[in-house]
Design a protein around this motif. Structure first.
Motif, PDB file in Angstrom:
ATOM      1  N   THR A  18       0.857  -1.189   0.000  1.00 33.74           N
ATOM      2  CA  THR A  18       0.000   0.000   0.000  1.00 33.74           C
ATOM      3  C   THR A  18       0.889   1.234   0.000  1.00 33.74           C
ATOM      4  O   THR A  18       1.711   1.422   0.889  1.00 33.74           O
ATOM      5  CB  THR A  18      -0.922   0.006   1.231  1.00 33.74           C
ATOM      6  OG1 THR A  18      -1.697  -1.199   1.229  1.00 33.74           O
ATOM      7  CG2 THR A  18      -1.856   1.197   1.211  1.00 33.74           C
ATOM      8  N   HIS A  19       0.740   2.061  -1.039  1.00 30.94           N
ATOM      9  CA  HIS A  19       1.532   3.281  -1.164  1.00 30.94           C
ATOM     10  C   HIS A  19       0.864   4.451  -0.448  1.00 30.94           C
ATOM     11  O   HIS A  19       1.532   5.333   0.082  1.00 30.94           O
ATOM     12  CB  HIS A  19       1.751   3.622  -2.639  1.00 30.94           C
ATOM     13  CG  HIS A  19       2.338   2.477  -3.412  1.00 30.94           C
ATOM     14  ND1 HIS A  19       3.641   2.052  -3.261  1.00 30.94           N
ATOM     15  CD2 HIS A  19       1.775   1.646  -4.320  1.00 30.94           C
ATOM     16  CE1 HIS A  19       3.860   1.023  -4.057  1.00 30.94           C
ATOM     17  NE2 HIS A  19       2.749   0.744  -4.696  1.00 30.94           N
ATOM     18  N   ASP A  20      -0.464   4.462  -0.444  1.00 33.84           N
ATOM     19  CA  ASP A  20      -1.235   5.513   0.212  1.00 33.84           C
ATOM     20  C   ASP A  20      -2.594   4.944   0.590  1.00 33.84           C
ATOM     21  O   ASP A  20      -3.204   4.209  -0.176  1.00 33.84           O
ATOM     22  CB  ASP A  20      -1.404   6.721  -0.726  1.00 33.84           C
ATOM     23  CG  ASP A  20      -2.122   7.877  -0.049  1.00 33.84           C
ATOM     24  OD1 ASP A  20      -1.699   8.271   1.060  1.00 33.84           O
ATOM     25  OD2 ASP A  20      -3.107   8.386  -0.623  1.00 33.84           O
ATOM     26  N   GLY A  21      -3.080   5.256   1.775  1.00 33.28           N
ATOM     27  CA  GLY A  21      -4.369   4.736   2.228  1.00 33.28           C
ATOM     28  C   GLY A  21      -4.163   3.531   3.138  1.00 33.28           C
ATOM     29  O   GLY A  21      -3.134   3.396   3.788  1.00 33.28           O
ATOM     30  N   TYR A  68     -11.126   0.669   3.715  1.00 35.42           N
ATOM     31  CA  TYR A  68     -12.216   1.525   4.177  1.00 35.42           C
ATOM     32  C   TYR A  68     -12.174   2.897   3.518  1.00 35.42           C
ATOM     33  O   TYR A  68     -13.086   3.693   3.668  1.00 35.42           O
ATOM     34  CB  TYR A  68     -12.209   1.641   5.708  1.00 35.42           C
ATOM     35  CG  TYR A  68     -11.086   2.477   6.265  1.00 35.42           C
ATOM     36  CD1 TYR A  68     -11.287   3.831   6.525  1.00 35.42           C
ATOM     37  CD2 TYR A  68      -9.842   1.934   6.530  1.00 35.42           C
ATOM     38  CE1 TYR A  68     -10.265   4.612   7.031  1.00 35.42           C
ATOM     39  CE2 TYR A  68      -8.828   2.703   7.043  1.00 35.42           C
ATOM     40  CZ  TYR A  68      -9.040   4.040   7.292  1.00 35.42           C
ATOM     41  OH  TYR A  68      -8.024   4.807   7.789  1.00 35.42           O
ATOM     42  N   ARG A  69     -11.086   3.191   2.759  1.00 31.52           N
ATOM     43  CA  ARG A  69     -10.994   4.430   1.988  1.00 31.52           C
ATOM     44  C   ARG A  69     -10.168   4.159   0.738  1.00 31.52           C
ATOM     45  O   ARG A  69      -9.511   3.137   0.612  1.00 31.52           O
ATOM     46  CB  ARG A  69     -10.364   5.535   2.824  1.00 31.52           C
ATOM     47  CG  ARG A  69      -8.947   5.261   3.241  1.00 31.52           C
ATOM     48  CD  ARG A  69      -8.375   6.395   4.040  1.00 31.52           C
ATOM     49  NE  ARG A  69      -7.038   6.005   4.491  1.00 31.52           N
ATOM     50  CZ  ARG A  69      -6.129   6.846   4.888  1.00 31.52           C
ATOM     51  NH1 ARG A  69      -6.392   8.125   4.913  1.00 31.52           N
ATOM     52  NH2 ARG A  69      -4.951   6.427   5.272  1.00 31.52           N
ATOM     53  N   ASP A  70     -10.206   5.102  -0.226  1.00 30.11           N
ATOM     54  CA  ASP A  70      -9.427   4.955  -1.448  1.00 30.11           C
ATOM     55  C   ASP A  70      -7.958   4.763  -1.111  1.00 30.11           C
ATOM     56  O   ASP A  70      -7.434   5.411  -0.195  1.00 30.11           O
ATOM     57  CB  ASP A  70      -9.589   6.185  -2.341  1.00 30.11           C
ATOM     58  CG  ASP A  70     -10.969   6.272  -2.969  1.00 30.11           C
ATOM     59  OD1 ASP A  70     -11.682   5.254  -2.980  1.00 30.11           O
ATOM     60  OD2 ASP A  70     -11.319   7.360  -3.457  1.00 30.11           O
ATOM     61  N   SER A  71      -7.299   3.868  -1.852  1.00 28.31           N
ATOM     62  CA  SER A  71      -5.894   3.561  -1.600  1.00 28.31           C
ATOM     63  C   SER A  71      -5.160   3.405  -2.917  1.00 28.31           C
ATOM     64  O   SER A  71      -5.722   2.980  -3.922  1.00 28.31           O
ATOM     65  CB  SER A  71      -5.765   2.260  -0.806  1.00 28.31           C
ATOM     66  OG  SER A  71      -6.393   2.368   0.449  1.00 28.31           O
ATOM     67  N   ASP A  72      -3.874   3.720  -2.893  1.00 30.23           N
ATOM     68  CA  ASP A  72      -2.973   3.477  -4.015  1.00 30.23           C
ATOM     69  C   ASP A  72      -2.113   2.284  -3.612  1.00 30.23           C
ATOM     70  O   ASP A  72      -1.452   2.325  -2.570  1.00 30.23           O
ATOM     71  CB  ASP A  72      -2.113   4.723  -4.269  1.00 30.23           C
ATOM     72  CG  ASP A  72      -1.122   4.523  -5.389  1.00 30.23           C
ATOM     73  OD1 ASP A  72      -1.409   3.735  -6.317  1.00 30.23           O
ATOM     74  OD2 ASP A  72      -0.045   5.158  -5.344  1.00 30.23           O
TER      75      ASP A  72
END
Length: 85
Positions: A18-21, A68-72
């Motif tokens: 996971t890079h973000d989120g 639970y939220r947008d992720s990169d």
């Protein structure tokens, strides 16, 4: 979701970066209903999620990434020969 039906016995290593989120990794062997996952990894934040599983010839494998939220994220699946092949 990704589905595959394997032709040989293998050890499958599935790595979610996971890079973000906050994405989480879920793996289902065989048949079943969504949410009826055999294996899951819910590392916190951007920690790597890794699942290793022995897969027999003909097994159906389903891989899902949820959060639970947008992720990169990036997903890597490595198949290695099984000792029982």
């Amino acid at each position: 979701n990704f589905h595959d039906k394997l032709q040989d016995n293998i050890v499958m290593e599935i790595k979610l970066k996971t890079h973000d989120g906050d994405a989480d990794l879920y793996v289902k062997l065989g048949t079943g209903t969504p949410g009826d996952d055999d294996l899951y990894s819910i590392a916190s934040g951007t920690d790597d999620d890794i699942i290793k599983v022995d897969v027999k010839k003909g097994d159906k494998v389903t891989i899902a990434v949820e959060g639970y939220r947008d992720s990169d994220f990036s997903l890597e699946v490595v198949n290695k020969a099984s000792a029982t092949a």
